[in-house]
Design an enzyme around this catalytic site. Structure first.
Site, PDB file in Angstrom:
ATOM      1  N   HIS A   1       0.823  -1.214   0.000  1.00 38.46           N
ATOM      2  CA  HIS A   1       0.000   0.000   0.000  1.00 38.46           C
ATOM      3  C   HIS A   1       0.855   1.261   0.000  1.00 38.46           C
ATOM      4  O   HIS A   1       2.074   1.209   0.072  1.00 38.46           O
ATOM      5  CB  HIS A   1      -0.988  -0.004   1.167  1.00 38.46           C
ATOM      6  CG  HIS A   1      -0.368  -0.086   2.527  1.00 38.46           C
ATOM      7  ND1 HIS A   1       0.376   0.925   3.075  1.00 38.46           N
ATOM      8  CD2 HIS A   1      -0.406  -1.070   3.459  1.00 38.46           C
ATOM      9  CE1 HIS A   1       0.760   0.589   4.290  1.00 38.46           C
ATOM     10  NE2 HIS A   1       0.314  -0.629   4.546  1.00 38.46           N
TER      11      HIS A   1
ATOM     12  N   CYS B   1       2.547  -5.034   6.673  1.00 38.13           N
ATOM     13  CA  CYS B   1       2.385  -4.861   5.228  1.00 38.13           C
ATOM     14  C   CYS B   1       3.626  -4.174   4.654  1.00 38.13           C
ATOM     15  O   CYS B   1       4.526  -3.793   5.383  1.00 38.13           O
ATOM     16  CB  CYS B   1       1.149  -4.002   4.931  1.00 38.13           C
ATOM     17  SG  CYS B   1      -0.395  -4.699   5.543  1.00 38.13           S
TER      18      CYS B   1
END
Length: 182
Positions: A111, A119
């Site tokens: 992201h 992440c």
């Protein structure tokens, strides 16, 4: 598009592979237009939490290691844009079952922005490039390989007292994937 022109690869390509190294915080983009994979560009990973080793449970703050696919795109992400990985994949689920771990984790993304827990945070410009590319080729035509470090530079060896026994098998799979891209 200029990166693809310079690499002499059609845009959009047929498929892509993203090679991520947690230690060096680098994500390489490789693309194939039907004539084999060619290197396109390296992006800096702005943040990735955890240490060397696979993700084992929800909330361990660990970026997973393994071979994944992008299974969805979120244009309305609170992290600018995001691409969801298929973590846990069949290997992750099999190892969790073998060890009787019931919550191996979920919701792992590549992201935008510059912070993350579990992440790969790429920054907004990089995720825009990658998101648009994956949207054009379709998420099913992408592969993401995440390693503790680049195994083309230094072979992957699990530290026996730190990682599960099956990590050696996982690292062999990751090593084989990376070695296709030279």
């Amino acid at each position: 598009m200029p990166l693809f022109v310079a690499a002499k690869v059609d845009y959009p390509p047929q498929k892509i592979t993203l090679l991520a190294s947690k230690r060096s915080r680098r994500l390489e983009l490789w693309a194939d237009s039907g004539e084999g994979y060619k290197y396109i560009h390296t992006y800096w990973i702005r943040h990735a939490s955890g240490t060397a080793g696979p993700k084992l449970r929800e909330g361990d703050l660990q970026v997973p290691e393994g071979i994944y696919e992008i299974e969805g795109l979120n244009p309305n992400s609170k992290f600018h844009l995001s691409m969801k990985l298929n973590y846990p994949n069949s290997f992750d689920l099999a190892m969790a079952k073998k060890e009787q771990r019931h919550q191996p984790g979920s919701n792992i993304f590549i992201h935008g922005k510059t912070s993350s827990v579990g992440c790969l945070a790429m920054g907004d410009q990089a995720i825009e490039d990658l998101f648009v590319l994956v949207e054009r080729i379709g998420p099913g035509n992408s592969q993401v390989v995440i390693a503790p470090h680049d195994p083309r530079l230094l072979p992957l060896f699990p530290v026996p007292d730190h990682l599960p026994e099956w990590t050696a098998e996982l690292y062999q799979q990751i090593q084989q994937q990376f070695e296709q891209f030279k």
